[in-house]
Design an enzyme around this catalytic site. Structure first.
Site, PDB file in Angstrom:
ATOM      1  N   TYR A  51       0.822  -1.200   0.000  1.00 19.78           N
ATOM      2  CA  TYR A  51       0.000   0.000   0.000  1.00 19.78           C
ATOM      3  C   TYR A  51       0.863   1.260   0.000  1.00 19.78           C
ATOM      4  O   TYR A  51       1.643   1.485   0.922  1.00 19.78           O
ATOM      5  CB  TYR A  51      -0.930   0.025   1.219  1.00 19.78           C
ATOM      6  CG  TYR A  51      -1.860  -1.163   1.335  1.00 19.78           C
ATOM      7  CD1 TYR A  51      -2.165  -1.976   0.240  1.00 19.78           C
ATOM      8  CD2 TYR A  51      -2.454  -1.487   2.552  1.00 19.78           C
ATOM      9  CE1 TYR A  51      -3.014  -3.059   0.362  1.00 19.78           C
ATOM     10  CE2 TYR A  51      -3.317  -2.563   2.683  1.00 19.78           C
ATOM     11  CZ  TYR A  51      -3.588  -3.346   1.587  1.00 19.78           C
ATOM     12  OH  TYR A  51      -4.430  -4.427   1.707  1.00 19.78           O
ATOM     13  N   GLY A 197     -13.811  -6.006   2.163  1.00 20.95           N
ATOM     14  CA  GLY A 197     -14.835  -5.620   1.195  1.00 20.95           C
ATOM     15  C   GLY A 197     -16.235  -5.706   1.758  1.00 20.95           C
ATOM     16  O   GLY A 197     -17.203  -5.917   1.020  1.00 20.95           O
ATOM     17  N   ALA A 200     -18.805  -3.570   0.024  1.00 21.36           N
ATOM     18  CA  ALA A 200     -18.865  -3.697  -1.434  1.00 21.36           C
ATOM     19  C   ALA A 200     -18.736  -2.349  -2.134  1.00 21.36           C
ATOM     20  O   ALA A 200     -19.614  -1.927  -2.896  1.00 21.36           O
ATOM     21  CB  ALA A 200     -20.162  -4.398  -1.853  1.00 21.36           C
ATOM     22  N   LYS A 201     -17.611  -1.685  -1.860  1.00 20.05           N
ATOM     23  CA  LYS A 201     -17.325  -0.384  -2.479  1.00 20.05           C
ATOM     24  C   LYS A 201     -18.404   0.655  -2.190  1.00 20.05           C
ATOM     25  O   LYS A 201     -18.681   1.538  -2.997  1.00 20.05           O
ATOM     26  CB  LYS A 201     -17.140  -0.536  -3.998  1.00 20.05           C
ATOM     27  CG  LYS A 201     -15.948  -1.399  -4.390  1.00 20.05           C
ATOM     28  CD  LYS A 201     -15.776  -1.447  -5.903  1.00 20.05           C
ATOM     29  CE  LYS A 201     -14.543  -2.250  -6.283  1.00 20.05           C
ATOM     30  NZ  LYS A 201     -14.349  -2.324  -7.753  1.00 20.05           N
ATOM     31  N   LEU A 203     -21.574   0.111  -1.931  1.00 19.93           N
ATOM     32  CA  LEU A 203     -22.884  -0.259  -2.461  1.00 19.93           C
ATOM     33  C   LEU A 203     -23.852  -0.645  -1.346  1.00 19.93           C
ATOM     34  O   LEU A 203     -25.068  -0.506  -1.496  1.00 19.93           O
ATOM     35  CB  LEU A 203     -22.756  -1.422  -3.452  1.00 19.93           C
ATOM     36  CG  LEU A 203     -21.991  -1.140  -4.748  1.00 19.93           C
ATOM     37  CD1 LEU A 203     -21.857  -2.418  -5.568  1.00 19.93           C
ATOM     38  CD2 LEU A 203     -22.682  -0.054  -5.559  1.00 19.93           C
ATOM     39  N   LEU A 204     -23.292  -1.141  -0.240  1.00 19.31           N
ATOM     40  CA  LEU A 204     -24.130  -1.607   0.866  1.00 19.31           C
ATOM     41  C   LEU A 204     -24.209  -0.577   1.985  1.00 19.31           C
ATOM     42  O   LEU A 204     -24.180  -0.899   3.165  1.00 19.31           O
ATOM     43  CB  LEU A 204     -23.586  -2.942   1.396  1.00 19.31           C
ATOM     44  CG  LEU A 204     -23.496  -4.057   0.348  1.00 19.31           C
ATOM     45  CD1 LEU A 204     -22.835  -5.301   0.923  1.00 19.31           C
ATOM     46  CD2 LEU A 204     -24.897  -4.394  -0.193  1.00 19.31           C
ATOM     47  N   THR A 205     -24.308   0.667   1.588  1.00 22.50           N
ATOM     48  CA  THR A 205     -24.467   1.777   2.528  1.00 22.50           C
ATOM     49  C   THR A 205     -25.614   2.655   2.045  1.00 22.50           C
ATOM     50  O   THR A 205     -26.254   2.368   1.029  1.00 22.50           O
ATOM     51  CB  THR A 205     -23.188   2.629   2.633  1.00 22.50           C
ATOM     52  OG1 THR A 205     -22.997   3.342   1.397  1.00 22.50           O
ATOM     53  CG2 THR A 205     -21.968   1.764   2.912  1.00 22.50           C
TER      54      THR A 205
END
Length: 300
Positions: A51, A197, A200-201, A203-205
């Protein structure tokens, strides 16, 4: 914050872990995020030498320097930077692992790593040499435990069957349930899953309906099915963020689920979602809306 045992190591870690890859580059801002994590009871911090070409480890090391004994620190090795400082290649040799850990220790400002993870893996690796390197570091007290970060079932199976690995890091969330097929394999080897994850980027917020419009697909789900699923999950849940975290933790094989945060506010949102939880029967109804896929490549 509840804790779970990492494999059979005896180490207890928080159910929420901080995935440090998303941290900002400003030291002051990183200290704020880490302080919020510590105050909430998060004890597991995960980074990697890859990173930001090691800069992320340096930031984490600075932020935890006065709290080292209070946390479980994890990092990874296996991706060696090329001379250009921008690209890298896979190197799972014993020499690279033993040299890589010294560099990570220096950047992190510590003399030991709690969980050292192979950052990938292929069937072409000399797995016996890899394991020999980790076992040697463990005997020397440089690392306490080791694991692997991989989504390749054949690589995971071989690594677990030959080693004393305590964990496997895998992407696992409501839209990517592929690891479920291999939960029994991990259980039979006494290994825990470090879930990444989780959201899911995003998406699940609460931002899922906006974010999904910017994606063509996620894992094996393509548009327009992906958009339809997110709409259904959002409308059918009282708090999708909370449901996503509870989903990832519903199986005892999951030792911790990582949440990333660029700001203190983002981390606070995930902490709130964890704290309010999500009722089991309601979660069962949401799960009925979820696709289920298997890994198509790298099978045992």
């Amino acid at each position: 914050m509840k804790k779970r045992e990492l494999g059979t190591s005896g180490m207890l870690i928080s159910e929420l872990g901080l995935g440090c890859m998303s941290l900002p580059k400003d030291r002051h801002e990183v200290v704020e995020v880490v302080a919020t994590a510590l105050d909430s009871g998060i004890t597991f911090f995960d980074t990697a030498d890859l990173y930001e070409n090691g800069a992320n480890e340096e930031l984490v090391g600075h932020a935890i320097k006065n709290h080292r004994k209070d946390i479980i620190l994890a990092t990874k090795v296996g991706n060696e930077m090329n001379p250009d400082g921008k690209t890298w290649h896979w190197n799972a040799s014993k020499q690279h692992i033993t040299e890589g850990v010294k560099a990570s220790l220096s950047r992190l400002g510590t003399d030991y790593i709690d969980l050292y993870q192979l950052h990938g893996g292929t069937m072409e690796d000399n797995v016996d040499e890899v394991i020999e390197a980790f076992d040697q570091l463990k005997r020397e007290g440089i690392i306490r435990e080791y694991g692997i970060s991989s989504i390749r079932p054949n690589v995971i199976q071989r690594f677990l069957s030959k080693s004393a690995a305590v964990s496997v890091m895998m992407q696992y969330n409501m839209l990517d349930r592929r690891p479920e097929e291999w939960f029994p394999l991990l259980e039979s080897n006494g290994a825990s899953i470090v879930a990444r994850g989780t959201l899911a980027k995003g998406l699940l917020t609460a931002e899922g309906k906006e974010r999904v419009n910017k994606l063509d697909s996620f894992v094996a789900v393509e548009q327009p099915e992906l958009g339809d699923i997110i709409k259904k999950l959002t409308s059918s849940s009282t708090n999708l963020h909370a449901a996503a975290i509870q989903f990832a933790l519903r199986n005892d094989r999951i030792v911790t689920t990582l949440v990333g945060a660029r700001t203190r506010e983002q981390l606070t949102d995930s902490l709130h979602a964890y704290e309010i939880g999500y009722e089991g029967l309601q979660l069962d109804e949401l799960i009925k809306l979820l696709p289920l896929h298997n890994y198509e490549q790298h099978r045992i």
